[in-house]
Design a protein around this motif. Structure first.
Motif, PDB file in Angstrom:
ATOM      1  N   MET A   1      75.738  67.875  51.809  1.00 57.28           N
ATOM      2  CA  MET A   1      76.587  66.790  51.322  1.00 57.28           C
ATOM      3  C   MET A   1      77.475  67.308  50.207  1.00 57.28           C
ATOM      4  N   ARG A   2      78.773  66.956  50.240  1.00 53.99           N
ATOM      5  CA  ARG A   2      79.667  67.518  49.247  1.00 53.99           C
ATOM      6  C   ARG A   2      79.994  66.504  48.167  1.00 53.99           C
ATOM      7  N   ALA A   3      79.363  65.328  48.211  1.00 54.30           N
ATOM      8  CA  ALA A   3      79.715  64.313  47.227  1.00 54.30           C
ATOM      9  C   ALA A   3      78.854  64.461  45.978  1.00 54.30           C
ATOM     10  N   LEU A  50      86.669  82.685  51.847  1.00 52.36           N
ATOM     11  CA  LEU A  50      85.385  82.194  52.380  1.00 52.36           C
ATOM     12  C   LEU A  50      84.684  83.221  53.271  1.00 52.36           C
ATOM     13  N   TYR A  51      85.480  83.936  54.100  1.00 50.48           N
ATOM     14  CA  TYR A  51      84.834  84.692  55.175  1.00 50.48           C
ATOM     15  C   TYR A  51      85.104  86.196  55.167  1.00 50.48           C
ATOM     16  N   ASP A  52      85.792  86.742  54.168  1.00 45.10           N
ATOM     17  CA  ASP A  52      85.961  88.188  54.131  1.00 45.10           C
ATOM     18  C   ASP A  52      84.551  88.822  54.166  1.00 45.10           C
ATOM     19  N   TYR A  57      82.979  84.068  50.290  1.00 50.04           N
ATOM     20  CA  TYR A  57      81.895  83.195  49.830  1.00 50.04           C
ATOM     21  C   TYR A  57      80.719  83.203  50.815  1.00 50.04           C
ATOM     22  N   TYR A  58      81.054  83.090  52.120  1.00 45.63           N
ATOM     23  CA  TYR A  58      79.975  83.007  53.106  1.00 45.63           C
ATOM     24  C   TYR A  58      79.392  84.379  53.460  1.00 45.63           C
ATOM     25  N   ALA A  59      79.946  85.456  52.885  1.00 48.74           N
ATOM     26  CA  ALA A  59      79.360  86.780  53.107  1.00 48.74           C
ATOM     27  C   ALA A  59      78.406  87.131  51.983  1.00 48.74           C
ATOM     28  N   VAL A  80      74.498  70.582  48.893  1.00 47.56           N
ATOM     29  CA  VAL A  80      73.390  70.335  49.816  1.00 47.56           C
ATOM     30  C   VAL A  80      73.919  69.559  51.026  1.00 47.56           C
ATOM     31  N   THR A  81      73.470  69.984  52.200  1.00 44.13           N
ATOM     32  CA  THR A  81      73.914  69.320  53.423  1.00 44.13           C
ATOM     33  C   THR A  81      72.767  68.465  53.974  1.00 44.13           C
ATOM     34  N   ALA A  82      73.087  67.613  54.929  1.00 41.09           N
ATOM     35  CA  ALA A  82      72.072  66.680  55.451  1.00 41.09           C
ATOM     36  C   ALA A  82      70.811  67.388  55.967  1.00 41.09           C
ATOM     37  N   PHE A 112      77.285  75.388  66.271  1.00 43.43           N
ATOM     38  CA  PHE A 112      78.249  76.181  65.504  1.00 43.43           C
ATOM     39  C   PHE A 112      77.892  76.083  64.026  1.00 43.43           C
ATOM     40  N   GLY A 113      78.080  77.187  63.310  1.00 43.69           N
ATOM     41  CA  GLY A 113      77.896  77.181  61.861  1.00 43.69           C
ATOM     42  C   GLY A 113      76.559  76.619  61.446  1.00 43.69           C
ATOM     43  N   ALA A 114      75.490  77.308  61.838  1.00 39.60           N
ATOM     44  CA  ALA A 114      74.139  76.746  61.662  1.00 39.60           C
ATOM     45  C   ALA A 114      73.594  76.914  60.246  1.00 39.60           C
ATOM     46  N   GLY A 115      74.368  77.480  59.336  1.00 43.73           N
ATOM     47  CA  GLY A 115      73.936  77.562  57.934  1.00 43.73           C
ATOM     48  C   GLY A 115      72.618  78.291  57.775  1.00 43.73           C
ATOM     49  N   SER A 116      71.662  77.647  57.148  1.00 46.17           N
ATOM     50  CA  SER A 116      70.354  78.280  56.914  1.00 46.17           C
ATOM     51  C   SER A 116      69.457  78.210  58.148  1.00 46.17           C
ATOM     52  N   ILE A 138      73.354  79.841  68.961  1.00 46.05           N
ATOM     53  CA  ILE A 138      74.014  79.655  67.664  1.00 46.05           C
ATOM     54  C   ILE A 138      75.205  80.600  67.584  1.00 46.05           C
ATOM     55  N   LEU A 139      76.309  80.076  67.096  1.00 46.15           N
ATOM     56  CA  LEU A 139      77.480  80.922  66.806  1.00 46.15           C
ATOM     57  C   LEU A 139      77.917  80.615  65.386  1.00 46.15           C
ATOM     58  N   ASP A 140      77.818  81.631  64.527  1.00 51.02           N
ATOM     59  CA  ASP A 140      78.202  81.447  63.121  1.00 51.02           C
ATOM     60  C   ASP A 140      79.033  82.647  62.701  1.00 51.02           C
ATOM     61  N   ILE A 141      80.133  82.406  62.012  1.00 58.16           N
ATOM     62  CA  ILE A 141      80.980  83.550  61.647  1.00 58.16           C
ATOM     63  C   ILE A 141      80.467  84.276  60.413  1.00 58.16           C
ATOM     64  N   SER A 142      79.429  83.772  59.772  1.00 58.81           N
ATOM     65  CA  SER A 142      78.914  84.451  58.582  1.00 58.81           C
ATOM     66  C   SER A 142      77.739  85.357  58.960  1.00 58.81           C
ATOM     67  N   PRO A 143      77.907  86.688  58.822  1.00 58.90           N
ATOM     68  CA  PRO A 143      76.791  87.592  59.148  1.00 58.90           C
ATOM     69  C   PRO A 143      75.593  87.345  58.234  1.00 58.90           C
ATOM     70  N   ASP A 144      75.844  87.012  56.976  1.00 51.43           N
ATOM     71  CA  ASP A 144      74.752  86.778  56.036  1.00 51.43           C
ATOM     72  C   ASP A 144      73.913  85.569  56.475  1.00 51.43           C
ATOM     73  N   LEU A 145      74.603  84.485  56.835  1.00 51.08           N
ATOM     74  CA  LEU A 145      73.866  83.290  57.258  1.00 51.08           C
ATOM     75  C   LEU A 145      73.172  83.526  58.599  1.00 51.08           C
ATOM     76  N   THR A 146      73.820  84.296  59.482  1.00 47.82           N
ATOM     77  CA  THR A 146      73.192  84.599  60.773  1.00 47.82           C
ATOM     78  C   THR A 146      71.868  85.314  60.545  1.00 47.82           C
ATOM     79  N   ALA A 176      77.984  70.566  65.608  1.00 47.08           N
ATOM     80  CA  ALA A 176      78.602  71.242  64.458  1.00 47.08           C
ATOM     81  C   ALA A 176      78.521  70.282  63.275  1.00 47.08           C
ATOM     82  N   ASN A 177      77.640  70.596  62.334  1.00 48.15           N
ATOM     83  CA  ASN A 177      77.516  69.759  61.140  1.00 48.15           C
ATOM     84  C   ASN A 177      78.205  70.452  59.971  1.00 48.15           C
ATOM     85  N   GLU A 178      79.188  69.805  59.411  1.00 50.09           N
ATOM     86  CA  GLU A 178      79.953  70.352  58.277  1.00 50.09           C
ATOM     87  C   GLU A 178      80.532  71.738  58.594  1.00 50.09           C
ATOM     88  N   VAL A 179      81.109  71.869  59.769  1.00 52.17           N
ATOM     89  CA  VAL A 179      81.760  73.131  60.135  1.00 52.17           C
ATOM     90  C   VAL A 179      83.279  72.956  60.084  1.00 52.17           C
TER      91      VAL A 179
HETATM   92  C1  LIG Z   1      79.213  74.096  55.066  1.00 45.76           C
HETATM   93  S1  LIG Z   1      78.332  75.219  56.027  1.00 45.76           S
HETATM   94  C2  LIG Z   1      77.320  74.094  56.989  1.00 45.76           C
HETATM   95  C3  LIG Z   1      76.053  74.738  57.448  1.00 45.76           C
HETATM   96  C4  LIG Z   1      75.118  73.861  58.289  1.00 45.76           C
HETATM   97  N1  LIG Z   1      75.754  73.366  59.483  1.00 45.76           N
HETATM   98  C5  LIG Z   1      74.556  72.719  57.486  1.00 45.76           C
HETATM   99  O1  LIG Z   1      74.889  71.585  57.775  1.00 45.76           O
HETATM  100  O2  LIG Z   1      73.785  72.983  56.549  1.00 45.76           O
HETATM  101  C6  LIG Z   1      79.559  75.762  57.178  1.00 45.76           C
HETATM  102  C7  LIG Z   1      79.016  76.708  58.227  1.00 45.76           C
HETATM  103  O3  LIG Z   1      80.002  76.896  59.215  1.00 45.76           O
HETATM  104  C8  LIG Z   1      80.155  78.285  59.496  1.00 45.76           C
HETATM  105  N2  LIG Z   1      81.493  78.413  60.102  1.00 45.76           N
HETATM  106  C9  LIG Z   1      82.687  78.159  59.549  1.00 45.76           C
HETATM  107  N3  LIG Z   1      83.680  78.337  60.437  1.00 45.76           N
HETATM  108  C10 LIG Z   1      83.087  78.653  61.602  1.00 45.76           C
HETATM  109  C11 LIG Z   1      83.571  78.941  62.911  1.00 45.76           C
HETATM  110  N4  LIG Z   1      84.877  78.931  63.187  1.00 45.76           N
HETATM  111  N5  LIG Z   1      82.678  79.232  63.879  1.00 45.76           N
HETATM  112  C12 LIG Z   1      81.360  79.261  63.615  1.00 45.76           C
HETATM  113  N6  LIG Z   1      80.840  79.022  62.393  1.00 45.76           N
HETATM  114  C13 LIG Z   1      81.696  78.716  61.406  1.00 45.76           C
HETATM  115  C14 LIG Z   1      79.857  78.920  58.158  1.00 45.76           C
HETATM  116  O4  LIG Z   1      79.546  80.279  58.264  1.00 45.76           O
HETATM  117  C15 LIG Z   1      78.659  78.083  57.712  1.00 45.76           C
HETATM  118  O5  LIG Z   1      77.464  78.481  58.322  1.00 45.76           O
END
Ligand SMILES: C[S@@+](CC[C@H](N)C(=O)[O-])C[C@H]1O[C@@H](n2cnc3c(N)ncnc32)[C@H](O)[C@@H]1O
Length: 413
Positions: A1-3, A50-52, A57-59, A80-82, A112-116, A138-146, A176-179
């Motif tokens: 949650m970003r609020a 964010l993604y370098d 940030y996400y690396a 914190v996210t849901a 997509f973007g599975a975070g933790s 799962i497909l996430d562009i962050s190697p660290d989070l993957t 895709a939650n918060e992607v």
């Molecule tokens: C704000 S986080 C949300 C993480 C998770 N879904 C959650 O709700 O806790 C955004 C996520 O999206 C990933 N992401 C951003 N752009 C993406 C893309 N184009 N394809 C896949 N993952 C992406 C980030 O690496 C990160 O894991």
């Protein structure tokens, strides 16, 4: 949650984080230098920030998501996210995903973007008993989070697989939650002359070769090494802006063209199934409301929300709200159907969240309070219940989705 609570005072930055941010600043300054005097379009700057792979940030290794369950009462990370708040979010989603998988006869999920990995864990726990053959991709562009996801989800063995690129075809449920909010956006501003300008990021004079200042973190202002430059918008951006809102001199906002292309691509590779896109945002007429004249860009750093996007590169999250009308339009143009659109609270309630909670024993007060507190955040209008929305789009899915049984707001898009 970003609020998260917004305070005027930004937090003190730890030394290791300062070093990471200095590294990011140098990397970004170099990219701007290479791009020439017009600098980088904001979307490219945001993508790198964010993604370098080395400086984004996400690396970076530091924890990004606060896990209140693991951390007790102390908040960790930047936001914190849901799924980090409570497993009841994933359990509720599973009650919508399960019937979709049963209907199409293919137990495949692509997140997509599975975070933790928290949401994946909760959904797998909820659905594996019913679908032992479940395949969770799962497909996430962050190697660290993957990497973190691989560790967390190891107990599920071969049920979880990671993709490195978009699939050529997929049948199943996409989530895709918060992607979408984490995708780089183009920043624009209406000029007094009625033209649309794009905002680029340039180095402040002398900054490309600036020597790192160890005291910089003590003075938040000293961290702003970048500036905006207004350049005439490309024909594509200008057309996109004009299609969304009337000319309002001085009005600044953003457009998530990457998010729209991502939704369009879904129209190509999704053979059959539904995608549940959950994020904070509004329909277009609210997004580009005359009073929202500074757009929705927001940063998150150590649970402080602020709008100084050019500060703290590499160590703060940068996000923009989602224009759900644009996403629905992109879906329709790509041959997908819009299956439902509602608030997060309404969706979770429609999925039967309260019925599930009724199994808890209110007599066990401590446990009950621990479970219910985060759920209230998910549902409360003042927190995540109303600002967050769920958009369902799909193809060849001839069924009613329970999550939108009441309060479907597609007509407002
Ligand atoms: C704000 S986080 C949300 C993480 C998770 N879904 C959650 O709700 O806790 C955004 C996520 O999206 C990933 N992401 C951003 N752009 C993406 C893309 N184009 N394809 C896949 N993952 C992406 C980030 O690496 C990160 O894991």
């Amino acid at each position: 949650m970003r609020a998260d609570p917004t305070g005027p005072a930004l937090p003190q930055i730890q030394e290791a984080a300062q070093r990471y941010s200095e590294n990011a600043r140098h990397k970004l300054a170099g990219l701007i230098h290479e791009a020439g005097p017009q600098g980088l379009p904001f979307a490219r700057w945001m993508h790198a920030a964010l993604y370098d792979p080395q400086a984004g940030y996400y690396a970076g290794a530091p924890l990004k998501f606060g896990d209140t369950a693991a951390a007790g009462t102390a908040l960790q990370g930047d936001f914190v996210t849901a799924p980090e708040l409570t497993p009841w979010f994933g359990r509720s989603l599973a009650r919508q995903i399960g019937p979709i998988l049963a209907h199409i006869g293919t137990p495949h999920i692509l997140e997509f973007g599975a975070g933790s990995g928290a949401l994946a864990e909760h959904i797998l726990q909820a659905l594996l008993p019913e679908f032992p053959q479940l395949q969770y991709y799962i497909l996430d562009i962050s190697p660290d989070l993957t990497q973190r996801q691989r560790q967390r989800l190891a107990p599920f063995g071969d049920s979880v697989q990671w993709l490195h690129s978009l699939p050529s075809g997929f049948t199943g449920c996409v989530i895709a939650n918060e992607v979408l909010d984490a995708m780089p956006v183009s920043l624009f501003e209406w000029g007094e002359d009625g033209n649309v300008y794009e905002l680029h990021v340039i180095n402040k004079p002398g900054e490309a070769s600036a020597v790192a200042d160890p005291q910089a973190g003590q003075d938040n202002q000293a961290w702003s090494h970048f500036d905006f430059l207004r350049v005439p918008a490309s024909a594509l951006l200008e057309q996109a802006v004009r299609a969304r809102m009337p000319a309002l001199p001085g009005y600044r906002s953003e457009i998530n063209l990457q998010g729209e292309s991502w939704v369009s691509s879904l129209g190509q590779w999704l053979n059959q199934g539904a995608a549940l896109l959950i994020d904070y945002g509004f329909p277009q007429h609210e997004y580009y409301h005359p009073q929202r004249s500074q757009g929705t860009l927001m940063c998150h750093l150590l649970h402080h929300a602020h709008s100084q996007v050019l500060h703290f590169p590499g160590i703060q999250d940068i996000t923009a709200h989602v224009d759900f009308t644009a996403m629905a339009d992109a879906a329709l143009a790509a041959g997908l159907e819009v299956l439902g659109y509602t608030s997060q609270a309404r969706f979770l309630l429609n999925c039967g969240l309260l019925q599930m909670l009724s199994d808890l024993d209110p007599g066990d007060t401590a446990h009950y309070a621990r479970e219910i507190g985060p759920v209230q955040k998910l549902l409360s209008e003042a927190e995540m219940g109303e600002l967050f929305k769920v958009l369902a789009i799909g193809k060849n899915v001839d069924m009613d989705l329970a999550g939108f049984a009441t309060g479907d707001r597609r007509h407002r898009l």
